[in-house]
Design a protein around this motif. Structure first.
Motif, PDB file in Angstrom:
ATOM      1  N   ARG A  77       0.854  -1.202   0.000  1.00 34.72           N
ATOM      2  CA  ARG A  77       0.000   0.000   0.000  1.00 34.72           C
ATOM      3  C   ARG A  77       0.883   1.243   0.000  1.00 34.72           C
ATOM      4  N   LEU A  78       0.337   2.309  -0.550  1.00 33.87           N
ATOM      5  CA  LEU A  78       1.094   3.561  -0.593  1.00 33.87           C
ATOM      6  C   LEU A  78       1.166   4.176   0.788  1.00 33.87           C
ATOM      7  N   ASP A  79       2.356   4.518   1.226  1.00 38.22           N
ATOM      8  CA  ASP A  79       2.509   5.256   2.472  1.00 38.22           C
ATOM      9  C   ASP A  79       3.211   6.561   2.095  1.00 38.22           C
ATOM     10  N   LEU A  80       2.389   7.565   1.782  1.00 43.38           N
ATOM     11  CA  LEU A  80       2.952   8.798   1.223  1.00 43.38           C
ATOM     12  C   LEU A  80       3.845   9.524   2.217  1.00 43.38           C
ATOM     13  N   ALA A  81       3.488   9.447   3.499  1.00 43.57           N
ATOM     14  CA  ALA A  81       4.324  10.117   4.496  1.00 43.57           C
ATOM     15  C   ALA A  81       5.709   9.479   4.531  1.00 43.57           C
ATOM     16  N   LYS A  82       5.739   8.169   4.347  1.00 48.41           N
ATOM     17  CA  LYS A  82       7.030   7.468   4.361  1.00 48.41           C
ATOM     18  C   LYS A  82       7.842   7.798   3.098  1.00 48.41           C
ATOM     19  N   ILE A  83       7.135   7.843   1.959  1.00 47.28           N
ATOM     20  CA  ILE A  83       7.825   8.174   0.704  1.00 47.28           C
ATOM     21  C   ILE A  83       8.315   9.632   0.763  1.00 47.28           C
ATOM     22  N   ALA A  84       7.487  10.478   1.361  1.00 49.53           N
ATOM     23  CA  ALA A  84       7.796  11.886   1.655  1.00 49.53           C
ATOM     24  C   ALA A  84       7.976  12.776   0.430  1.00 49.53           C
ATOM     25  N   THR A  85       8.759  12.347  -0.545  1.00 49.47           N
ATOM     26  CA  THR A  85       9.051  13.239  -1.673  1.00 49.47           C
ATOM     27  C   THR A  85       8.746  12.567  -3.012  1.00 49.47           C
ATOM     28  N   LEU A  86       7.966  13.264  -3.807  1.00 48.06           N
ATOM     29  CA  LEU A  86       7.744  12.820  -5.190  1.00 48.06           C
ATOM     30  C   LEU A  86       8.392  13.872  -6.076  1.00 48.06           C
ATOM     31  N   THR A  87       9.238  13.454  -6.997  1.00 55.16           N
ATOM     32  CA  THR A  87       9.905  14.437  -7.852  1.00 55.16           C
ATOM     33  C   THR A  87       9.553  14.208  -9.317  1.00 55.16           C
ATOM     34  N   PHE A  88       9.641  15.266 -10.093  1.00 57.32           N
ATOM     35  CA  PHE A  88       9.295  15.227 -11.511  1.00 57.32           C
ATOM     36  C   PHE A  88      10.320  16.032 -12.294  1.00 57.32           C
ATOM     37  N   GLU A  89      10.680  15.547 -13.467  1.00 56.98           N
ATOM     38  CA  GLU A  89      11.605  16.298 -14.321  1.00 56.98           C
ATOM     39  C   GLU A  89      11.249  16.053 -15.791  1.00 56.98           C
ATOM     40  N   ALA A  90      11.689  16.980 -16.632  1.00 55.82           N
ATOM     41  CA  ALA A  90      11.412  16.837 -18.071  1.00 55.82           C
ATOM     42  C   ALA A  90      12.295  15.739 -18.657  1.00 55.82           C
ATOM     43  N   PRO A  91      11.803  15.001 -19.650  1.00 57.63           N
ATOM     44  CA  PRO A  91      12.653  13.990 -20.293  1.00 57.63           C
ATOM     45  C   PRO A  91      13.747  14.663 -21.123  1.00 57.63           C
ATOM     46  N   ASP A  92      14.870  13.986 -21.282  1.00 55.27           N
ATOM     47  CA  ASP A  92      15.997  14.535 -22.027  1.00 55.27           C
ATOM     48  C   ASP A  92      16.122  13.773 -23.356  1.00 55.27           C
ATOM     49  N   PHE A  93      15.705  14.446 -24.416  1.00 57.87           N
ATOM     50  CA  PHE A  93      15.695  13.783 -25.735  1.00 57.87           C
ATOM     51  C   PHE A  93      17.102  13.602 -26.299  1.00 57.87           C
ATOM     52  N   GLU A  94      18.053  14.381 -25.789  1.00 61.76           N
ATOM     53  CA  GLU A  94      19.439  14.251 -26.272  1.00 61.76           C
ATOM     54  C   GLU A  94      20.053  12.950 -25.777  1.00 61.76           C
ATOM     55  N   ARG A  95      19.886  12.705 -24.504  1.00 54.67           N
ATOM     56  CA  ARG A  95      20.487  11.488 -23.941  1.00 54.67           C
ATOM     57  C   ARG A  95      19.659  10.250 -24.262  1.00 54.67           C
ATOM     58  N   PHE A  96      18.365  10.467 -24.560  1.00 48.75           N
ATOM     59  CA  PHE A  96      17.479   9.322 -24.846  1.00 48.75           C
ATOM     60  C   PHE A  96      16.831   9.484 -26.224  1.00 48.75           C
ATOM     61  N   PRO A  97      17.642   9.345 -27.289  1.00 48.41           N
ATOM     62  CA  PRO A  97      17.133   9.603 -28.646  1.00 48.41           C
ATOM     63  C   PRO A  97      15.983   8.678 -29.048  1.00 48.41           C
ATOM     64  N   ALA A  98      15.864   7.510 -28.407  1.00 49.15           N
ATOM     65  CA  ALA A  98      14.783   6.590 -28.772  1.00 49.15           C
ATOM     66  C   ALA A  98      13.414   7.220 -28.500  1.00 49.15           C
ATOM     67  N   LEU A  99      13.351   8.047 -27.463  1.00 50.02           N
ATOM     68  CA  LEU A  99      12.067   8.691 -27.142  1.00 50.02           C
ATOM     69  C   LEU A  99      11.670   9.649 -28.262  1.00 50.02           C
ATOM     70  N   ARG A 100      12.676  10.374 -28.768  1.00 50.31           N
ATOM     71  CA  ARG A 100      12.424  11.297 -29.887  1.00 50.31           C
ATOM     72  C   ARG A 100      11.984  10.514 -31.130  1.00 50.31           C
ATOM     73  N   LEU A 101      12.649   9.411 -31.400  1.00 58.68           N
ATOM     74  CA  LEU A 101      12.312   8.599 -32.585  1.00 58.68           C
ATOM     75  C   LEU A 101      10.864   8.123 -32.523  1.00 58.68           C
ATOM     76  N   ALA A 102      10.450   7.662 -31.349  1.00 59.22           N
ATOM     77  CA  ALA A 102       9.083   7.156 -31.210  1.00 59.22           C
ATOM     78  C   ALA A 102       8.067   8.290 -31.334  1.00 59.22           C
ATOM     79  N   LEU A 103       8.434   9.436 -30.762  1.00 57.33           N
ATOM     80  CA  LEU A 103       7.528  10.592 -30.859  1.00 57.33           C
ATOM     81  C   LEU A 103       7.393  11.034 -32.318  1.00 57.33           C
ATOM     82  N   ASP A 104       8.507  11.044 -33.038  1.00 56.82           N
ATOM     83  CA  ASP A 104       8.470  11.388 -34.464  1.00 56.82           C
ATOM     84  C   ASP A 104       7.602  10.386 -35.229  1.00 56.82           C
ATOM     85  N   ALA A 105       7.733   9.105 -34.889  1.00 53.63           N
ATOM     86  CA  ALA A 105       6.937   8.070 -35.569  1.00 53.63           C
ATOM     87  C   ALA A 105       5.454   8.262 -35.264  1.00 53.63           C
TER      88      ALA A 105
END
Ligand code: NAD
Ligand code: MG
Length: 418
Positions: free
Chosen positions: A305-333
């Motif tokens: 079960r989720l224990d949000l107080a224990k997890i405490a921090t949820l973080t989010f960041e933008a994807p990096d298409f330079e380091r992960f070109p496969a994501l760009r390829l799929a998006l282009d497709a």
């Protein structure tokens, strides 16, 4: 007024009957894999609620027989014809019917069922899953390659057959729940999260030389090798954008990826009034699998079960298409549409295989996929497939091409593609 015990008992037993409807009939395709095993875990916990008409697997006869026995399947089909004798032997002394080969897997898909769980890996899952859909079976879809390879005709077939396609992929399952039956025209954005995989913080140079072991070392999920390698390069997220586009009928411009290393929020939907709904759960595939197995009811699962107080921090960041070109390829497709996703998927499957065989480097996967897409755009292979059969023909052509393009590469982690 109750007129006596008989009447009350009669009413009670009618209610009891209403509470215990006949077991839900399940077909499980890809029964020996990661999703297959998690599904079996849930089915075994609730034997009253489910009965299994057929299981199918690739080549491990012993494992398939074990699963078939565990869930009391009526029919077990193995794709590898040479594994028939081993399967038959492993099922000796049971009433479980054994069969082998391509037709046998399709026969498994067509066995009587209320729900077919599609958990074969890769485009190998398209034919049996499509057969099940076309025959009017509801399908719980783990196999995203079905929609990447043949999205348009596949969704058309589902609509024509009037069947339910339940998303088992965790992000899509979260979105399905977050949608809650809202009017699709009020959706502003649909966001799927990505853990970022084992290379989230690595430099492009280091990623390009990653070993098989490093690529298979996923921080949050234990999955089959193909999807784990896809996740390491974020191709998996690209395939999932294409999957979301088809499943939910949302255009590429409204789809987004956000990297969320904790894998707690799986998918989000934002609406025209600024409201955002999110699907959350501990990262355990048994939760989305249970949602599909029980739908529209809910099972009781043993997942954390989720224990949000224990997890405490949820973080989010933008994807990096330079380091992960496969994501760009799929998006282009996805944006190009037509047959390009089919080409991307087939080339990726063969390149991942070559990487796992240590014939090409990690960055050789996305380089090969890029080359395959360019070649297909030049020669018309990427034209839109009219039918699932068309898509499978393109899949076949691209696989053959990719195999011969990658055949020259010796089994060495050092070799890269031009
Ligand atoms: P896996 O490699 O662990 O299992 C694949 C299954 O397919 C095995 O049972 C294998 O025997 C069977 N198979 C392979 N080729 C076959 C063929 N030609 N005919 C019949 N059966 C064949 O893979 P997995 O991780 O369980 O993933 C299965 C699918 O679910 C993939 O499409 C993957 O993208 C998707 N998915 C997996 C996860 C996960 O957590 N594992 C999460 C979301 C989606
Ligand atoms: Mg997923």
């Amino acid at each position: 007024m109750a007129s006596g015990n008989g009447h009350i008992q009669g009413r009670d037993s009618a209610q009891a009957q209403a509470r215990t409807p006949r077991p839900r009939r399940i077909v499980l395709l890809g029964a020996t894999g990661s999703i297959g095993r998690s599904t079996v875990d849930l089915l075994e916990r609730d034997p009253e609620r489910f009965s299994v008409s057929a299981v199918a697997g690739g080549r491990d006869a012993e494992a398939l027989a074990r699963v078939a026995r565990a869930v009391g399947a009526e029919f077990a089909a193995i794709r590898d014809e040479s594994a028939y004798d081993a399967l038959k032997a492993a099922l000796a002394g049971t009433n479980i019917q054994a069969a082998a080969g391509r037709e046998a897997v399709i026969e498994a898909a067509l066995r009587d069922a209320d729900l077919v769980v599609s958990a074969i890996v890769g485009a190998a899952g398209v034919e049996p899953t499509y057969a099940a859909l076309a025959a009017g079976r509801d399908v719980a879809l783990a196999n995203k390659e079905c929609l990447v390879c043949a999205g348009v005709p596949f969704m058309r077939a589902a609509a024509a057959a009037g069947v339910r396609l339940l998303p088992m992929d965790s992000e899509h399952n979260a979105i399905f729940q977050a949608l809650g039956g809202e009017d699709p025209s009020r959706i502003e954005r649909m966001i799927i999260t990505a853990s970022g995989g084992p290379f989230r913080t690595w430099s492009r140079e280091r990623i390009s030389e990653a070993s098989v072991e490093e690529a298979l070392n996923h921080p949050n999920w234990a999955m089959g090798p193909k999807i784990t390698v896809d996740s390491a390069g974020m191709m998996n997220k690209g395939l999932e954008l294409i999957e979301a586009h088809h499943l939910f009928g949302v255009p590429a411009e409204k789809l987004d990826v956000v990297v969320h290393p904790q894998s707690i929020v799986h998918g989000l939907v934002s609406f025209s009034d600024g409201s955002v709904t999110a699907g959350m759960a501990a990262p355990d595939m048994r939760t989305p699998i249970a949602h599909c197995l029980g739908y529209p009811d809910r099972l009781a699962t043993p997942t954390p079960r989720l224990d949000l107080a224990k997890i405490a921090t949820l973080t989010f960041e933008a994807p990096d298409f330079e380091r992960f070109p496969a994501l760009r390829l799929a998006l282009d497709a996805l944006r190009a549409g037509g047959g390009l996703p089919t080409v991307l998927n087939a080339a990726n499957e063969i390149a991942v295989e070559a990487f796992l065989d240590r014939r090409i480097s990690f960055d050789g996967i996305s380089r090969h996929v890029a080359e395959a897409c360019e070649a297909a755009l030049r020669d018309g292979t990427a034209n839109a497939p009219e039918s699932v059969e068309d898509a499978l023909t393109v899949d076949h052509i691209v696989r053959e091409r990719s195999r011969s393009a990658l055949a020259g590469h010796a089994a060495s982690g050092m070799v890269t593609l031009q």
